[in-house]
Design an enzyme around this catalytic site. Structure first.
Site, PDB file in Angstrom:
ATOM      1  N   PHE A   1       1.000  -4.640  -0.438  1.00  0.00           N
ATOM      2  CA  PHE A   1       1.484  -3.603  -1.249  1.00  0.00           C
ATOM      3  C   PHE A   1       0.538  -2.871  -1.750  1.00  0.00           C
ATOM      4  O   PHE A   1      -0.401  -3.462  -2.635  1.00  0.00           O
ATOM      5  CB  PHE A   1       2.236  -4.515  -2.376  1.00  0.00           C
ATOM      6  CG  PHE A   1       3.196  -3.421  -3.183  1.00  0.00           C
ATOM      7  CD1 PHE A   1       4.636  -3.188  -2.754  1.00  0.00           C
ATOM      8  CD2 PHE A   1       2.794  -2.775  -4.228  1.00  0.00           C
ATOM      9  CE1 PHE A   1       5.541  -2.309  -3.515  1.00  0.00           C
ATOM     10  CE2 PHE A   1       3.462  -2.106  -5.180  1.00  0.00           C
ATOM     11  CZ  PHE A   1       4.673  -1.577  -4.607  1.00  0.00           C
TER      12      PHE A   1
ATOM     13  N   ASP B   1      -8.121  -2.661  -3.257  1.00  0.00           N
ATOM     14  CA  ASP B   1      -7.018  -2.252  -4.309  1.00  0.00           C
ATOM     15  C   ASP B   1      -7.159  -3.243  -5.173  1.00  0.00           C
ATOM     16  O   ASP B   1      -6.424  -4.606  -5.235  1.00  0.00           O
ATOM     17  CB  ASP B   1      -5.837  -2.261  -3.408  1.00  0.00           C
ATOM     18  CG  ASP B   1      -4.579  -2.144  -4.388  1.00  0.00           C
ATOM     19  OD1 ASP B   1      -4.631  -1.925  -5.682  1.00  0.00           O
ATOM     20  OD2 ASP B   1      -3.473  -1.633  -3.941  1.00  0.00           O
TER      21      ASP B   1
ATOM     22  N   LYS C   1      -2.743  -0.785 -13.971  1.00  0.00           N
ATOM     23  CA  LYS C   1      -2.152  -1.932 -14.739  1.00  0.00           C
ATOM     24  C   LYS C   1      -2.910  -2.217 -15.856  1.00  0.00           C
ATOM     25  O   LYS C   1      -2.715  -1.460 -16.813  1.00  0.00           O
ATOM     26  CB  LYS C   1      -1.888  -3.123 -13.599  1.00  0.00           C
ATOM     27  CG  LYS C   1      -0.672  -2.798 -12.712  1.00  0.00           C
ATOM     28  CD  LYS C   1      -0.362  -3.964 -12.023  1.00  0.00           C
ATOM     29  CE  LYS C   1       0.925  -3.759 -10.967  1.00  0.00           C
ATOM     30  NZ  LYS C   1       2.318  -3.686 -11.717  1.00  0.00           N
TER      31      LYS C   1
ATOM     32  N   THR D   1      -2.169  18.687 -11.456  1.00  0.00           N
ATOM     33  CA  THR D   1      -2.233  19.301 -12.955  1.00  0.00           C
ATOM     34  C   THR D   1      -2.917  18.493 -13.950  1.00  0.00           C
ATOM     35  O   THR D   1      -3.931  18.903 -14.532  1.00  0.00           O
ATOM     36  CB  THR D   1      -0.827  19.688 -13.555  1.00  0.00           C
ATOM     37  OG1 THR D   1      -0.320  20.515 -12.553  1.00  0.00           O
ATOM     38  CG2 THR D   1      -0.938  20.171 -14.873  1.00  0.00           C
TER      39      THR D   1
END
Length: 505
Positions: A226, A332, A363, A388
């Site tokens: 994931f 990751d 997280k 931005t």
């Protein structure tokens, strides 16, 4: 302030059914009695001493708020309606006065407890006020103190060998920008270096989403992995179909992730063979996939996919393969990072000879981005990695305060010790209730512990009646994601809850 922060907690089940109250439950086992008489003091002195369940969950007040919210916001995934003003430390509260020990922690995202006083002080600072009300477009208008905020926070805990950062908004965003960095790096190599300009054909074809400006490169990920829900990250997510249905995806390869058998010590040879098979498959895909692989992305522990583990030797082998084939290794660490595994970064457990090329985070950091060390991973021109906000200084300031708390209380080493205790106790429960605690995993990985339960959803739902808020992942896994301030006496409450659950299912 402490008395204001302490109080109730409640939640709505994932099935939408109310969880009945179990107001009569008490933790009176030998383990609880021993813990209550111990000399261990809480990191947060005014924290509740135990869970309290006084109504069905959700209770009447929570149900009113949920009905009101549902008029303007989709509540179908709602797990718990919380009162954060009254949540404190390891305990989450709800509008009805319920208090639950929270070992899910906002899907592994709360590091040092609800309403931690040190974070409240950081939130009151002049620097925070300025960051909040004058939010800068960082790429164009960074503040004069942005370098200092990074150096005293995010970069202070950078993984070994990675001394630069690209900040982002969330985990998916961190992975997407990491993928972009990998693609630009790969094409820059093929082009002959950062000083070689784009051809007219590349410029015009890119605007048509065609080659050579839009090349057929890929990111290789692993089955059950994931990495997020945005378009690029979603193409590397392989955990559940519901995440991907109806969304166009890139033609990118997926490799098998080792399917280890437990207990590990009883399946050494077959697990080694399984990891060897997966490494061979990885190299084969890198060498032969029709869309050339620019990078491989992998979680140290596959989290949403079921808390799936592999050995350090497997990851060292993967690092060697990526080096040998001139592709990047992206680790990751969105869910595994910031201390939960008993190391600040989970990949520190691997003892790599050379570091990953990129490490993504979010997280528990309460901010997001990716670390890197190779200057070639910076785009050769401005605006190629840009939006931005490009992150959020306010969240970077909070991460700095989190780091200070982690260091002040030595929470990484603490988590390793508490995790060892918790794993050993669950291991004993698994021998007593083998059907309820299957495939226990996470030994030596701090509190990053999981097990399978054939009645997993019922287990999670019923846990709330014992004052425990806990989560699952994959098809049958119960995953523990407590905060870094989770202590032995909290573990004893959790263990008693587990034992009561095992007896009741």
């Amino acid at each position: 302030m402490a008395s204001f922060l302490r109080a109730s907690s409640g939640l709505r089940s994932m099935t939408g059914r109310a969880v009945p109250a179990r107001s009569s439950f008490k933790y009176t086992s030998v383990r609880s009695l021993a813990s209550s008489s111990s000399t261990e003091s809480s990191f947060l002195a005014d924290e509740p001493v135990a869970p309290k369940v006084v109504t069905a969950i959700p209770g009447p007040k929570a149900q009113e708020h949920i009905a009101e919210l549902n008029k303007v916001f989709d509540t179908r995934s709602l797990n718990m309606l919380a009162n954060y003003q009254k949540s404190y430390g390891n305990y989450i509260s709800d509008p009805d006065g319920n208090i639950l020990l929270d070992v899910y922690a906002q899907i592994a995202s709360i590091p040092v407890g609800y309403n931690n006083p040190a974070l409240i002080e950081a939130a009151k600072s002049d620097q925070m006020i300025s960051a909040l009300i004058n939010r800068p477009a960082l790429g164009n208008f960074p503040s004069h103190d942005w370098a200092s905020i990074l150096e005293t926070g995010i970069l202070r805990v950078a993984p070994k060998g990675l001394d630069q950062v690209f900040t982002a908004m969330a985990g998916s965003d961190a992975n997407e920008t990491a993928y972009k960095a990998a693609f630009m790096w790969k094409k820059q190599q093929e082009r002959g270096g950062p000083d070689v300009d784009f051809t007219e054909q590349e410029l015009t074809s890119a605007m048509k989403n065609q080659k050579p400006g839009a090349p057929d490169l890929s990111i290789m990920s692993f089955k059950s992995g994931f990495h997020g829900r945005l378009f690029g990250s979603l193409s590397t997510t392989r955990s559940k179909p519901i995440h991907k249905l109806d969304i166009p995806a890139f033609d990118w390869p997926q490799c098998s992730f080792p399917n280890l058998r437990y207990p590990l010590e009883e399946h050494v040879e077959e697990n080694a063979a399984e990891e060897k098979r997966c490494l061979e498959e990885a190299e084969h895909l890198i060498k032969t996939y029709h869309n050339p692989v620019a990078a491989v992305v992998i979680e140290p522990i596959q989290s949403e996919g079921g808390d799936n583990h592999a050995s350090p030797a497997f990851f060292r082998g993967l690092r060697e393969i990526t080096r040998r084939n001139n592709v990047l290794l992206i680790v990751d660490e969105v869910q595994t990072g910031v201390g939960a595994t008993g190391k600040f970064w989970a990949h520190d457990h691997w003892n790599l000879q050379d570091p990953p090329d990129i490490v993504t985070f979010s997280k528990k950091a309460q901010t997001a981005g990716f670390y890197f060390g190779n200057p070639a991973l910076r785009p050769n021109k401005a605006y190629r990695q840009f939006n931005t906000w490009m992150g959020d200084p306010a969240r970077a300031i909070i991460f700095r305060a989190i780091i200070n708390e982690i260091e002040r209380l030595n929470l990484v080493e603490h988590t390793a010790k508490v995790g060892n205790y918790l794993y050993g106790e669950i291991e004993r429960l698994a021998k007593q209730y083998p059907e309820q605690f299957q495939n226990l995993r996470g030994k030596g990985q701090g509190t990053y512990i999981a097990f399978d339960n054939p009645k997993r959803d019922e287990f999670l739902l019923k846990a709330k009646t014992f004052g425990i808020n806990i989560g699952g992942c994959g098809p049958s896994a119960v995953r523990l994601r407590p905060m870094l301030i989770f202590q032995k006496h909290h573990a004893d409450i959790l263990l008693d809850g587990f034992e009561n659950l095992a007896k009741s299912l």
